[in-house]
Design an enzyme around this catalytic site. Structure first.
Site, short mmCIF file in Angstrom:
data_model
loop_
_atom_site.label_atom_id
_atom_site.label_comp_id
_atom_site.label_asym_id
_atom_site.label_seq_id
_atom_site.Cartn_x
_atom_site.Cartn_y
_atom_site.Cartn_z
N GLY A 113 2.21 -44.30 -35.93
CA GLY A 113 1.20 -43.52 -35.62
C GLY A 113 0.38 -42.16 -34.44
O GLY A 113 -0.62 -41.95 -34.36
N ASP B 280 7.64 -54.11 -42.57
CA ASP B 280 6.34 -53.95 -42.97
C ASP B 280 6.05 -55.08 -44.05
O ASP B 280 6.99 -53.96 -45.02
CB ASP B 280 6.40 -52.04 -42.67
CG ASP B 280 4.47 -51.90 -43.23
OD1 ASP B 280 4.07 -52.77 -43.13
OD2 ASP B 280 5.16 -50.54 -43.08
N ASP C 96 12.79 -48.34 -38.84
CA ASP C 96 11.86 -48.49 -38.07
C ASP C 96 10.74 -48.24 -40.10
O ASP C 96 11.50 -47.32 -41.17
CB ASP C 96 10.82 -47.23 -37.35
CG ASP C 96 9.28 -47.17 -38.23
OD1 ASP C 96 8.52 -47.96 -37.26
OD2 ASP C 96 9.04 -45.45 -37.71
N HIS D 220 -0.36 -42.34 -39.43
CA HIS D 220 0.07 -41.63 -39.77
C HIS D 220 0.05 -40.12 -39.92
O HIS D 220 -0.24 -39.94 -40.77
CB HIS D 220 1.40 -41.93 -40.58
CG HIS D 220 2.56 -43.34 -40.37
ND1 HIS D 220 1.29 -44.76 -41.12
CD2 HIS D 220 3.00 -43.60 -39.75
CE1 HIS D 220 2.75 -45.75 -40.22
NE2 HIS D 220 2.82 -45.62 -39.99
#
Length: 277
Positions: free
Chosen positions: A203, A104, A82, A174
């Site tokens: 989130g 990301d 992640d 988040h």
């Protein structure tokens, strides 16, 4: 059951109208409880190693932990990186046995995000695993502000990167500790109108349970990331275990007392992503 890829669990979810939970792990105790909860609910689960987890435990160790749990599990388990921020970090996760990478690049300009995500997608697909990307920045509660996903940019990002799943910014943040917010369903519909890629909500703890269920069963949102909600459950259980006996000092005994409460909280979360549960 061996580890599976992100696509292995998201394609059926999209087809059959439910979502899969991406559960943020911090250690052995929570990841073991997450798998036990998924087995009890008879549903797949995505174990996620985020930046704070990786700062505490090296990726090669996490890969072995995830694999050990998956091989003994009766349900599909995904080992997911992640918020990987670099090519090298994603490469290390792949080499450590992860079956899904999330790169990301959401803070970067669109062209740069597309190019860097495409490189991770190519690496992942060459190894037979999945890749998630992010377009539009998902901010933090009382921290960095979000930048909502532009539907046209989302369509371009999906087409040019080839991602297997796409995280979007649609009112989610988040580290939200309550469910007082909600997602922008009009923006979700606009994104879904221009791409068929499975959508991901980071989130997810801040999304009301009723809205989670509605979106999981009626849209292309196939994955909700849940971290804070279950960290709270673990923290509360740990506090109770420590405070129950001032003479206790054995960490193994103390941590054992967190298992059942975290399993129960996780089962509640998993039920919010399917109809009639």
């Amino acid at each position: 059951m061996p580890l599976v890829t992100l696509s292995d669990v998201l394609i059926p979810a999209k087809s059959d109208g439910y979502a899969v939970a991406g559960l943020v792990t911090l250690g052995w105790e929570d990841m073991r409880a997450y798998v036990a909860a998924a087995e009890a609910e008879n549903c797949p689960v995505i174990l996620q190693a985020g930046p704070s987890c990786r700062a505490h435990t090296p990726l090669p160790i996490l890969g072995k932990m995830f694999r050990h749990l998956a091989e003994a599990a009766s349900v599909p388990v995904v080992a997911h990186l992640d918020h990987g921020y670099t090519f090298d970090e994603c490469r290390e996760a792949l080499d450590s046995g992860f079956t899904s990478l999330m790169f990301d690049g959401s803070r970067k300009p669109l062209a740069e995000n597309i190019a860097e995500t495409r490189a991770i997608v190519d690496m992942a697909h060459a190894a037979g695993i999945s890749c998630e990307g992010e377009i539009g920045f998902v901010g933090y509660d009382n921290g960095e502000a979000s930048a909502g996903t532009n539907p046209a940019e989302a369509a371009q990002f999906a087409a040019e990167t080839g991602v297997d799943a796409m995280a979007v910014s649609v009112g989610n943040v988040h580290l939200q500790t309550d469910q007082s917010g909600g997602l922008d369903e009009d923006r979700i519909a606009a994104i879904q109108a221009v791409t068929d890629v499975p959508l991901v909500i980071h989130g997810g703890s801040g999304v009301p349970a009723a809205q989670r269920r509605t979106l999981a069963t009626q849209t292309n949102i196939c994955k909700f990331n849940i971290g804070t909600e279950l960290r709270q459950a673990f923290g509360n259980a740990l506090r109770d275990a420590v405070n129950s006996d001032p003479e206790r000092f054995d960490r193994v005994q103390i941590l054992q007392d967190t298992h059942d409460p975290v399993v129960a909280a996780t089962r509640t979360v998993l039920r919010t992503m399917r109809a009639n549960t």
